[in-house]
Design a protein around this motif. Structure first.
Motif, PDB file in Angstrom:
ATOM      1  N   ILE A 299      33.806  58.379  47.714  1.00 33.55           N
ATOM      2  CA  ILE A 299      32.876  59.445  48.094  1.00 33.55           C
ATOM      3  C   ILE A 299      31.458  58.935  47.866  1.00 33.55           C
ATOM      4  O   ILE A 299      31.103  58.582  46.736  1.00 33.55           O
ATOM      5  CB  ILE A 299      33.112  60.728  47.269  1.00 33.55           C
ATOM      6  N   MET A 300      30.672  58.869  48.931  1.00 30.20           N
ATOM      7  CA  MET A 300      29.284  58.437  48.806  1.00 30.20           C
ATOM      8  C   MET A 300      28.415  59.678  48.596  1.00 30.20           C
ATOM      9  O   MET A 300      27.997  60.326  49.551  1.00 30.20           O
ATOM     10  CB  MET A 300      28.833  57.667  50.043  1.00 30.20           C
ATOM     11  N   PHE A 301      28.164  59.983  47.328  1.00 25.45           N
ATOM     12  CA  PHE A 301      27.297  61.110  46.988  1.00 25.45           C
ATOM     13  C   PHE A 301      25.883  60.827  47.474  1.00 25.45           C
ATOM     14  O   PHE A 301      25.205  61.709  48.006  1.00 25.45           O
ATOM     15  CB  PHE A 301      27.318  61.313  45.472  1.00 25.45           C
ATOM     16  N   ASP A 302      25.434  59.590  47.282  1.00 27.13           N
ATOM     17  CA  ASP A 302      24.137  59.122  47.798  1.00 27.13           C
ATOM     18  C   ASP A 302      24.390  58.047  48.846  1.00 27.13           C
ATOM     19  O   ASP A 302      25.059  57.048  48.560  1.00 27.13           O
ATOM     20  CB  ASP A 302      23.268  58.547  46.677  1.00 27.13           C
ATOM     21  N   MET A 303      23.847  58.241  50.035  1.00 25.36           N
ATOM     22  CA  MET A 303      24.004  57.253  51.100  1.00 25.36           C
ATOM     23  C   MET A 303      23.213  56.008  50.749  1.00 25.36           C
ATOM     24  O   MET A 303      22.043  56.094  50.376  1.00 25.36           O
ATOM     25  CB  MET A 303      23.484  57.842  52.421  1.00 25.36           C
TER      26      MET A 303
END
Length: 379
Positions: A299-303
């Motif tokens: 899961i990429m919380f921050d791109m």
């Protein structure tokens, strides 16, 4: 059975030729260079006098975690052979690393910064090194690492150079050609493409709503697929988010980043890989090369700020053909990467959120490219 990249790279490397290899994440690149390295080192030690204690090969990688993994793979492949290794990374005592090398090793695996410390502070000689591997070469030849890598390279005596990554640009190829005259370029699959085993899900989420969206996923029996890695952009963010996940959802989460002591980083990663912790919140130190076997979800919380790092991070969920899922949070704050991301999603056959396709930045980009085409054709 050898993977496609191993079938291409191993015979060329065994002939002593230098290589620049591009292959997707999780395709078996580490073994494709380590088998020739172990083979050469074992043969070299057998042919030379037993008094020879100098290293024959060196692997450079950008992170401590990747170096640890590479050395473990080397030990596994070299078991039972006249083959010893030394791990040279920050966070561990330098005196112990120096002693290990002086006692006699075939292979040094390390980060450029710590190796330069050993070179300058202890007058260590590397003239016997005949094979140099640059893992994640596009990262290693970028600003920040490039000068360090070249300083080490100049301390060697015209070694065979093996360079690997999932994302190799033309600029990296030019720099690679400057290092060796007999470079062979091997490409497995579509250059810069994602691992086909990864299902990509892109979700438009405003920044203030990202935590809630993450908590909803982690508490959903349908959407949460542990063990999972959550990538964030900062060290403080990793600590705060892991604490918030545990407190809010009841799902145990730990954080890992570059400011934690090496001992703690080893233990945290071990706990995660052993299944004791279902969620690991990480910065980019786990984004490249590290084999997180068994991880089902990223899961990429921050791109990340580049499509290359995006490709590497989603690749943590699919190793050696195992299926995995990546979930990516995006919003207007990530607008610089929108055009490349849309093209990448299209080429992957992944769905594109309506908000992304209709964003003002994408519409301006489309209008600009259309205008350029009209001017080009005199319209």
């Amino acid at each position: 059975m050898p993977t496609p990249v191993q079938m291409q790279a191993i015979p060329i490397a065994l002939k002593g030729q230098s290589l620049l290899v591009s292959a997707e994440t999780g395709s078996g690149k580490t073994a494709s260079y380590m088998i020739p390295v172990v083979s050469y080192c074992a043969q070299f030690k057998h042919e030379q006098s037993s008094k020879m204690k100098k290293p024959s090969a060196m692997v450079l990688a950008p992170t401590r975690e990747l170096c640890i993994q590479v050395e473990e793979q080397a030990k596994l492949l070299g078991k039972g052979l006249p083959f010893k290794t030394a791990l040279v990374v920050g966070g561990d005592p330098m005196a112990r690393q120096l002693y290990r090398i002086q006692e006699g090793v075939s292979l040094i695996v390390g980060t450029p910064g710590r190796l330069i410390d050993l070179l300058t502070k202890h007058d260590m000689e590397l003239d016997s090194v005949s094979m140099l591997v640059l893992d994640e070469v596009d990262c290693m030849l970028q600003k920040g690492f490039h000068e360090q890598v070249m300083q080490i390279y100049r301390a060697l005596s015209q070694p065979q150079v093996l360079m690997y990554s999932a994302t190799i640009s033309r600029e990296v190829e030019k720099l690679a050609r400057l290092m060796t005259n007999d470079l062979v370029i091997a490409t497995v699959g579509k250059p810069g493409n994602q691992n086909s085993s990864v299902k990509q899900v892109t979700i438009w989420v405003e920044s203030k709503q990202k935590k809630k969206k993450l908590f909803d996923i982690l508490t959903s029996q349908q959407h949460f697929l542990p063990p999972a890695v959550v990538f964030v952009g900062s060290r403080l963010g990793a600590d705060l988010l892991s604490e918030a996940i545990t407190a809010t959802t009841g799902v145990k989460a730990l954080s890992i980043h570059g400011e934690k002591p090496m001992k703690d980083r080893r233990q945290i990663l071990k706990s995660f890989l052993m299944g004791e912790v279902p969620v690991l919140v990480a910065t980019s130190i786990l984004g490249r090369g590290v084999n997180l076997f068994g991880v089902r979800q990223v899961i990429m919380f921050d791109m990340p700020n580049s499509i290359k790092e995006y490709i590497h991070q989603i690749g943590r969920t699919s190793r050696m053909g195992e299926e995995g899922t990546s979930i990516v949070f995006i919003n207007e704050e990530d607008k610089k990467i929108f055009p490349e991301l849309v093209e990448f999603l299209k080429s992957s056959g992944a769905p594109i959120p309506r908000e992304l396709a209709n964003s003002r930045y994408m519409m301006r980009s489309f209008s600009s490219s259309s205008g350029n085409k009209k001017r080009k054709h005199g319209l």
